[in-house]
Design an enzyme around this catalytic site. Structure first.
Site, PDB file in Angstrom:
ATOM      1  N   HIS A   1     -27.940 -21.892  -6.855  1.00  0.00           N
ATOM      2  CA  HIS A   1     -28.968 -21.795  -5.818  1.00  0.00           C
ATOM      3  C   HIS A   1     -30.363 -21.728  -6.438  1.00  0.00           C
ATOM      4  CE1 HIS A   1     -26.361 -21.354  -2.337  1.00  0.00           C
ATOM      5  NE2 HIS A   1     -25.564 -20.624  -3.107  1.00  0.00           N
TER       6      HIS A   1
ATOM      7  N   ARG B   1     -22.790 -17.561 -27.134  1.00  0.00           N
ATOM      8  CA  ARG B   1     -23.270 -18.148 -28.386  1.00  0.00           C
ATOM      9  C   ARG B   1     -22.090 -18.409 -29.309  1.00  0.00           C
ATOM     10  NH1 ARG B   1     -28.726 -17.582 -28.434  1.00  0.00           N
ATOM     11  NH2 ARG B   1     -29.628 -15.954 -27.089  1.00  0.00           N
TER      12      ARG B   1
END
Length: 233
Positions: A131, A198
């Site tokens: 959104h 990561r």
């Protein structure tokens, strides 16, 4: 009712309820040859969606390869609503032999592609759109973000509760740690963890698995074993 009669009655009812539930489990599975499977864009041999599903929206744009297993309470969704005329023909594609755990939620608006032999833990969420929030006068739920295709490479493992965000491109034989939040590109043969996720281990040619930051390896060994993804070949 005396205690013995009560116990006997409860035991009979308990066995009956569980017998009916097992029957419903088997009878409610979506498998090739059922009317529910025929509603999908394609539904490969030996594939199965466990009963009960949560939401199966616009099945004509959802394609399952062969040997695909999807756990119970799954949401497989294409588009923004029933009979959305703008959905691509292949909005959600799941490759052969992939296994998606219970309560998985995949919402495809443009393109989500899952490769072959991909394994999901439970409660994994994947979406190719989110959104917007730029207009402060409108509710967030009414502001739709851009469609950004998502791909998950063959042989990858997506851990319990992981979130795969719009635009993610996950390579082959990647381990995504439980609870990780992934966006952007992840190289082949890597282990990612955290929010945002990561790379914490990668496969270096002629070297093997190496840590990408100090102090991470003992944690990963506890989660995945000492060699979470074996070297190809």
């Amino acid at each position: 009712m005396n205690p013995l009669a009560r116990a006997l009655t409860h035991g009979v009812l308990n066995r009956g309820v569980h017998a009916v539930w097992r029957w419903l489990d088997r009878a409610g599975e979506i498998v090739p040859g059922t009317r529910a499977a025929a509603a999908f864009g394609s539904f490969g041999a030996d594939s199965c969606i466990d009963f009960p599903p949560a939401t199966l929206l616009n099945r004509r744009s959802i394609h399952l390869g062969s040997g695909v297993l999807v756990g119970r309470q799954a949401t497989l969704s294409a588009g923004y609503g029933e009979d959305d005329p703008h959905i691509p023909d292949r909005a959600l594609v799941i490759g052969d032999r992939s296994i998606l755990g219970a309560r998985v939620s995949i919402t495809a608006h443009a393109s989500i592609t899952i490769g072959e032999s991909v394994f999901f833990g439970q409660s994994v969420f994947v979406t190719d759109a989110s959104h917007g929030y730029q207009d402060p006068t409108r509710p967030i739920g009414e502001q739709f973000g851009a469609h950004q295709p998502v791909s998950i490479g063959s042989g990858s493992w997506i851990g319990h509760g992981a979130v795969i965000l719009p635009g993610a491109r996950i390579g082959r034989n990647v381990v995504v740690a439980a609870g990780a939040v992934v966006r952007g590109e992840v190289e082949d043969f890597a282990v990612v963890a955290g929010n945002p996720a990561r790379v914490v281990r990668r496969l270096e040619p002629e070297v093997g698995w190496v840590d990408s930051r100090g102090g991470v390896r003992p944690v990963l060994e506890g989660l995945f074993g000492s060699d979470p993804v074996r070297r190809p070949g």
